[in-house]
Write an enzyme that holds these catalytic residues in place. Sequence first.
Site, PDB file in Angstrom:
ATOM      1  N   SER A  55     -25.114 -34.652 -62.785  1.00 61.07           N
ATOM      2  CA  SER A  55     -24.074 -35.481 -62.158  1.00 61.07           C
ATOM      3  C   SER A  55     -24.452 -36.950 -62.213  1.00 61.07           C
ATOM      4  O   SER A  55     -25.607 -37.331 -61.980  1.00 61.07           O
ATOM      5  CB  SER A  55     -23.883 -35.059 -60.697  1.00 61.07           C
ATOM      6  OG  SER A  55     -23.081 -36.016 -60.039  1.00 61.07           O
ATOM      7  N   ARG A  56     -23.477 -37.774 -62.466  1.00 60.94           N
ATOM      8  CA  ARG A  56     -23.726 -39.222 -62.514  1.00 60.94           C
ATOM      9  C   ARG A  56     -23.523 -39.882 -61.157  1.00 60.94           C
ATOM     10  O   ARG A  56     -23.787 -41.070 -61.007  1.00 60.94           O
ATOM     11  CB  ARG A  56     -22.776 -39.867 -63.530  1.00 60.94           C
ATOM     12  CG  ARG A  56     -23.051 -39.375 -64.945  1.00 60.94           C
ATOM     13  CD  ARG A  56     -22.023 -39.899 -65.936  1.00 60.94           C
ATOM     14  NE  ARG A  56     -22.215 -39.197 -67.196  1.00 60.94           N
ATOM     15  CZ  ARG A  56     -22.254 -39.795 -68.376  1.00 60.94           C
ATOM     16  NH1 ARG A  56     -22.086 -41.081 -68.473  1.00 60.94           N
ATOM     17  NH2 ARG A  56     -22.436 -39.095 -69.475  1.00 60.94           N
ATOM     18  N   GLY A 110      -5.209 -28.423 -66.296  1.00 62.91           N
ATOM     19  CA  GLY A 110      -6.378 -28.014 -65.513  1.00 62.91           C
ATOM     20  C   GLY A 110      -6.494 -28.840 -64.243  1.00 62.91           C
ATOM     21  O   GLY A 110      -5.534 -29.475 -63.798  1.00 62.91           O
ATOM     22  N   GLY A 111      -7.692 -28.849 -63.668  1.00 59.86           N
ATOM     23  CA  GLY A 111      -7.926 -29.573 -62.418  1.00 59.86           C
ATOM     24  C   GLY A 111      -7.664 -31.065 -62.554  1.00 59.86           C
ATOM     25  O   GLY A 111      -7.111 -31.696 -61.645  1.00 59.86           O
ATOM     26  N   GLY A 123     -11.911 -43.374 -69.737  1.00 55.57           N
ATOM     27  CA  GLY A 123     -12.115 -42.474 -68.596  1.00 55.57           C
ATOM     28  C   GLY A 123     -13.228 -42.864 -67.648  1.00 55.57           C
ATOM     29  O   GLY A 123     -13.288 -42.360 -66.525  1.00 55.57           O
ATOM     30  N   ASP A 127      -9.799 -38.397 -56.530  1.00 60.43           N
ATOM     31  CA  ASP A 127      -9.574 -38.471 -57.986  1.00 60.43           C
ATOM     32  C   ASP A 127      -8.251 -39.177 -58.314  1.00 60.43           C
ATOM     33  O   ASP A 127      -8.168 -39.951 -59.261  1.00 60.43           O
ATOM     34  CB  ASP A 127      -9.569 -37.069 -58.610  1.00 60.43           C
ATOM     35  CG  ASP A 127     -10.971 -36.475 -58.718  1.00 60.43           C
ATOM     36  OD1 ASP A 127     -11.943 -37.252 -58.820  1.00 60.43           O
ATOM     37  OD2 ASP A 127     -11.082 -35.238 -58.691  1.00 60.43           O
ATOM     38  N   LYS A 156     -14.675 -27.264 -55.984  1.00 58.96           N
ATOM     39  CA  LYS A 156     -13.643 -28.171 -55.454  1.00 58.96           C
ATOM     40  C   LYS A 156     -12.551 -27.442 -54.659  1.00 58.96           C
ATOM     41  O   LYS A 156     -12.093 -27.949 -53.635  1.00 58.96           O
ATOM     42  CB  LYS A 156     -13.013 -28.984 -56.585  1.00 58.96           C
ATOM     43  CG  LYS A 156     -13.924 -30.079 -57.130  1.00 58.96           C
ATOM     44  CD  LYS A 156     -13.196 -30.903 -58.177  1.00 58.96           C
ATOM     45  CE  LYS A 156     -13.923 -32.192 -58.482  1.00 58.96           C
ATOM     46  NZ  LYS A 156     -13.124 -33.092 -59.316  1.00 58.96           N
ATOM     47  N   THR A 204     -18.321 -31.183 -56.781  1.00 57.53           N
ATOM     48  CA  THR A 204     -17.909 -31.042 -58.167  1.00 57.53           C
ATOM     49  C   THR A 204     -17.866 -29.564 -58.544  1.00 57.53           C
ATOM     50  O   THR A 204     -17.952 -28.693 -57.667  1.00 57.53           O
ATOM     51  CB  THR A 204     -18.810 -31.920 -59.086  1.00 57.53           C
ATOM     52  OG1 THR A 204     -18.304 -31.847 -60.408  1.00 57.53           O
ATOM     53  CG2 THR A 204     -20.270 -31.488 -59.074  1.00 57.53           C
ATOM     54  N   GLY A 225      -2.356 -31.416 -70.759  1.00 60.47           N
ATOM     55  CA  GLY A 225      -3.302 -30.558 -70.052  1.00 60.47           C
ATOM     56  C   GLY A 225      -2.709 -30.034 -68.762  1.00 60.47           C
ATOM     57  O   GLY A 225      -1.682 -30.548 -68.276  1.00 60.47           O
TER      58      GLY A 225
END
Length: 284
Positions: free
Chosen positions: A22-23, A138-139, A248, A110, A73, A69, A136
Site C-alpha cells: 500500500s502506498r 467494478g468497485g 490516476g 474515493d 471495503k 483497502t 467498467g
Amino acid sequence: MKTKNLATHPLAGVIGWPVAHSRSPALHRHWLGKLGLGGEYVRLPVKPGAMREALSGLRALGFAGANVTVPHKQTALRLADLADDVAARIGAANTLVVLEDGRIEARNTDAFGFLAHLAASCPERDPSDGPAVVLGAGGAARAVAVALSEAGCPEVRLLNRTLSRATELAADIRGAVRALPWAEVPHALADAALLVNTTSLGMEGQPPLEIDLAPIPDQSVVYDIVYTPLETALLAEARARGLAVVDGLGMLIHQAVPAFEAFFGVLPPVDGSERAVLLGSGAG
Ligand code: ATR
C-alpha cells in the site's frame, strides 16, 4: 461528527490483505512530516474474516481510524456502527473513523478524490457540463459513478465487458445512470464531455484498452484512474488528439486528504510533492 480525542500522537493505519505494498503509509507519513505533526500511520494486515476483531482492535488500541483497502471495503461498511451517505451509496468504505463516543463511522473518500483531482486538473470543466462515459463496473466504477451523479452529471453512461454488472450497478446507484453494451462505446462517446477508464485495462501486466477516441468531441476530458503506468496508452492517445487528460495518481492523493484530516486533525495541503513520494514508494 467529531473524531475521537485528537491526541498529540494519533494512531492511524491502512487495513488490507495483503497490505505490504500500500502506498498510503508513505503519503500520510509525508504529510505528518511536512506539517510537523506527531502521529503514526502503520500497515495493518487483516486476514479475510477478521474484520470484526480488527474494528474492536482499532477501538481498544486507541486508533483515530484507518483506511481500508482490498478485500475489506464492503465488509468495513457492513460492520461499522454508522456510515456517511456517500459510503452507503457506493456500498463500500475506504475510511473508518473512531468517533468520540467510540462508535466507528464508515466513510468513502474515493468519490471526493476523483472529483477533487478532476477539479484541480481541469478547473474550467465541471461534471455538470455534459454526459460522462464510464468504462467498467467494478468497485472503482461504483465510486466514480456516484461521484459524477452527486456532482450533477446529466447522464452517466456505464459500459462494461459484462453488461449485467453495469446494469446492476446502474440499478443500485439510481439517478441518471445508464448501462450500455460495450459495443455502444463509439456512439456513447459522440457527445461525451468526459471519458473515464475504471477498468484494469492499460495497467502494467494487463491487456491494453483498445478504444477509438475519434468520435469524442475536442473539448472533452479523458481521465484514466490507472496510474501504473502514469501515462497509459489511452492518455497518450488523448493527449495526441489535443484532449485534456487526467491521470490516476491524483485521485489516490486527493482521496487521502479527508482521511488524513479525520485522523490527524489538519487538512493537508496538496502541492505536487506527493506525486514524487508515491512514485518512489514501490508498486501496489
Ligand atoms: P475494481 O474493483 O478495482 O474496479 P474489478 O471489480 O475487478 O476491480 O473490476 C475490473 C473492471 O475491469 C471490470 O469492469 C472488468 O470487466 P468485467 O466486469 O467484464 O469483468 C474490467 N476488465 C478487466 N479485464 C478486462 C478485459 N480483459 N476486457 C474488458 N474489461 C475488463
